[in-house]
Design an enzyme around this catalytic site. Structure first.
Site, PDB file in Angstrom:
ATOM      1  N   SER A  34       0.821  -1.219   0.000  1.00 27.97           N
ATOM      2  CA  SER A  34       0.000   0.000   0.000  1.00 27.97           C
ATOM      3  C   SER A  34       0.849   1.259   0.000  1.00 27.97           C
ATOM      4  CB  SER A  34      -0.872   0.054   1.257  1.00 27.97           C
ATOM      5  OG  SER A  34      -1.793  -0.992   1.253  1.00 27.97           O
ATOM      6  N   HIS A  65      -3.319   0.401  -4.385  1.00 28.16           N
ATOM      7  CA  HIS A  65      -2.799  -0.766  -5.098  1.00 28.16           C
ATOM      8  C   HIS A  65      -3.147  -0.634  -6.574  1.00 28.16           C
ATOM      9  CE1 HIS A  65      -1.735  -3.395  -1.642  1.00 28.16           C
ATOM     10  NE2 HIS A  65      -2.626  -2.660  -1.024  1.00 28.16           N
ATOM     11  N   HIS A  87      -5.784  -9.553  -1.270  1.00 31.13           N
ATOM     12  CA  HIS A  87      -5.707  -9.988   0.119  1.00 31.13           C
ATOM     13  C   HIS A  87      -6.826 -10.981   0.415  1.00 31.13           C
ATOM     14  CE1 HIS A  87      -4.042  -5.925  -0.232  1.00 31.13           C
ATOM     15  NE2 HIS A  87      -3.226  -6.245   0.744  1.00 31.13           N
ATOM     16  N   TYR A  89      -8.808 -10.784   2.860  1.00 34.08           N
ATOM     17  CA  TYR A  89     -10.005 -10.069   3.343  1.00 34.08           C
ATOM     18  C   TYR A  89     -10.883  -9.552   2.203  1.00 34.08           C
ATOM     19  CZ  TYR A  89      -7.177  -5.822   2.598  1.00 34.08           C
ATOM     20  OH  TYR A  89      -6.396  -4.851   2.062  1.00 34.08           O
ATOM     21  N   GLU A  90     -10.361  -9.563   0.971  1.00 33.50           N
ATOM     22  CA  GLU A  90     -11.205  -9.181  -0.162  1.00 33.50           C
ATOM     23  C   GLU A  90     -12.102 -10.348  -0.588  1.00 33.50           C
ATOM     24  OE1 GLU A  90      -8.915  -6.620  -3.204  1.00 33.50           O
ATOM     25  OE2 GLU A  90      -7.352  -7.435  -1.912  1.00 33.50           O
ATOM     26  N   ALA A 117       2.483  -2.607   4.276  1.00 29.63           N
ATOM     27  CA  ALA A 117       2.225  -1.635   5.333  1.00 29.63           C
ATOM     28  C   ALA A 117       1.823  -2.444   6.568  1.00 29.63           C
ATOM     29  CB  ALA A 117       1.093  -0.709   4.916  1.00 29.63           C
ATOM     30  N   MET A 214      -1.894  -7.575   7.052  1.00 26.57           N
ATOM     31  CA  MET A 214      -2.913  -8.460   6.476  1.00 26.57           C
ATOM     32  C   MET A 214      -2.476  -9.047   5.136  1.00 26.57           C
ATOM     33  SD  MET A 214      -6.159  -5.924   7.123  1.00 26.57           S
ATOM     34  CE  MET A 214      -6.285  -4.916   8.600  1.00 26.57           C
ATOM     35  N   SER A 215      -1.174  -9.147   4.916  1.00 28.89           N
ATOM     36  CA  SER A 215      -0.712  -9.666   3.617  1.00 28.89           C
ATOM     37  C   SER A 215       0.539 -10.503   3.815  1.00 28.89           C
ATOM     38  CB  SER A 215      -0.416  -8.493   2.671  1.00 28.89           C
ATOM     39  OG  SER A 215       0.709  -7.760   3.123  1.00 28.89           O
ATOM     40  N   ASN A 238       1.669   2.972  11.321  1.00 33.38           N
ATOM     41  CA  ASN A 238       0.899   3.450  12.480  1.00 33.38           C
ATOM     42  C   ASN A 238       1.274   2.625  13.697  1.00 33.38           C
ATOM     43  OD1 ASN A 238      -0.792   1.446  10.668  1.00 33.38           O
ATOM     44  ND2 ASN A 238      -1.397   1.070  12.780  1.00 33.38           N
ATOM     45  N   HIS A 250      -7.257   3.904   7.175  1.00 34.70           N
ATOM     46  CA  HIS A 250      -6.444   3.598   5.993  1.00 34.70           C
ATOM     47  C   HIS A 250      -5.758   4.850   5.454  1.00 34.70           C
ATOM     48  CE1 HIS A 250      -5.045   1.123   2.720  1.00 34.70           C
ATOM     49  NE2 HIS A 250      -5.697   1.813   1.804  1.00 34.70           N
TER      50      HIS A 250
HETATM   51  N1  HPA Z   1      -3.008  -3.657  11.550  1.00 29.84           N
HETATM   52  C1  HPA Z   1      -3.154  -4.490  10.498  1.00 29.84           C
HETATM   53  N2  HPA Z   1      -2.771  -4.178   9.272  1.00 29.84           N
HETATM   54  C2  HPA Z   1      -2.204  -2.977   9.074  1.00 29.84           C
HETATM   55  C3  HPA Z   1      -2.013  -2.065  10.110  1.00 29.84           C
HETATM   56  C4  HPA Z   1      -2.445  -2.419  11.420  1.00 29.84           C
HETATM   57  O1  HPA Z   1      -2.316  -1.662  12.407  1.00 29.84           O
HETATM   58  N3  HPA Z   1      -1.425  -0.959   9.580  1.00 29.84           N
HETATM   59  C5  HPA Z   1      -1.257  -1.221   8.251  1.00 29.84           C
HETATM   60  N4  HPA Z   1      -1.723  -2.440   7.939  1.00 29.84           N
END
Ligand code: HPA
Length: 282
Positions: A34, A65, A87, A89-90, A117, A214-215, A238, A250
């Site tokens: 990302s 993306h 991903h 989750y999609e 990310a 998540m990847s 973050n 996001h």
């Molecule tokens: N958690 C999960 N996936 C993420 C995060 C997070 O804090 N930041 C970027 N992708």
């Protein structure tokens, strides 16, 4: 239902990509997470093919993306950049998230540099830090290898060293040379799409995770099953939930990855040059 990819689909996409690549024979593929797609702006003799022109290739739907394969020279090395991934989750099966890795296997690409990310769990890590993956924990509780063994893979791949030690050393050297601060730690891969709760982050801390995302995990599992060497860098966008009192979104993830994009790009470029000059891609 295995959710497994048909080998002929992999071959079809590999044939189309090989044709698009023409005289380019990538020595490494680079998966861009990302907000990190800007790296391809540094490619020389650059050309590209949209995923939509590669039959069977899953198309990303998430902001940040792009959805194309971009190839050329980076730091004097022939590379294939993959801007955009899908991903779990999609709604994709793990084997779909790892489809492109099997295409790389069919093309004989020997190494994969992944980026993503992620949220920072380790107390001393800060948003904007880059973290080299030392290892990962698969908390998606799914595997892209479930089902019949695919061509070129083994039933029970070794995962004692998922991230290649020679490639990792070269990235660390590149970071030192460029004076780019580089953390190192364990990435926990979760299904998402929610960010975690503070209790989940405390659990992950106890489990030994330094960052969460998540990847990446399905792709690395597949690469290792094929014998493709992996190295990966997280952009810590973050503080994980509960580490900071602020809610996550996001937009913050994209904003931070764009802020550190230049450092990230310089690090990847210098690393791939080192992989070749040190002979670690031989
Ligand atoms: N958690 C999960 N996936 C993420 C995060 C997070 O804090 N930041 C970027 N992708």
């Amino acid at each position: 239902m295995s959710g497994q990819t048909a080998p002929e689909d992999v071959r079809g996409a590999a044939d189309a990509l090989r044709k698009a690549l023409g005289a380019c024979h990538p020595r490494i593929a680079i998966t861009l997470g990302s907000g990190l797609g800007g790296l391809t702006g540094r490619f020389e003799e650059r050309d590209e093919v949209p995923y939509s022109e590669l039959p069977g290739w899953p198309l990303p739907t998430v902001e940040g993306h792009a959805g194309q394969a971009i190839f050329g020279q980076l730091g004097g090395v022939e590379v294939l950049g993959l801007s955009g991934r899908v991903h779990l989750y999609e709604g994709h099966q793990p084997a779909r998230a790892a489809f492109y890795v099997r295409v790389l296997g069919a093309l004989g690409v020997p190494a994969l540099f992944l980026s993503n990310a992620a949220g920072a769990i380790h107390r001393t890590f800060q948003p904007g830090d880059l973290m080299l993956l030392a290892d990962h924990i698969n908390l998606m509780f799914r595997s892209p290898l479930v089902g019949p063994v695919q061509p070129g893979e083994t039933r029970f791949p070794d995962m004692s060293s998922p991230y290649d030690s020679a490639l990792r050393s070269a990235v660390k050297e590149a970071a030192r040379e460029l004076q780019v601060p580089l953390r190192e730690g364990v990435y926990a891969g979760l299904l998402g799409p929610t960010y975690e709760t503070p209790a989940e982050i405390r659990m992950l801390q106890t489990l030994g995770a330094d960052a969460v995302g998540m990847s990446t995990v399905p792709e690395v599992i597949t690469a290792r099953a094929l014998g493709i060497r992996c190295v990966a860098v997280s952009c810590l966008t973050n503080l994980a939930a509960g580490v900071s009192p602020q809610p996550l979104d996001h937009a913050e993830v994209l904003e931070t990855s764009q802020r550190v994009a230049d450092e990230f790009e310089r690090l990847v470029e210098r690393s791939v040059t080192r992989f070749v000059t040190e002979g670690s891609l031989a």
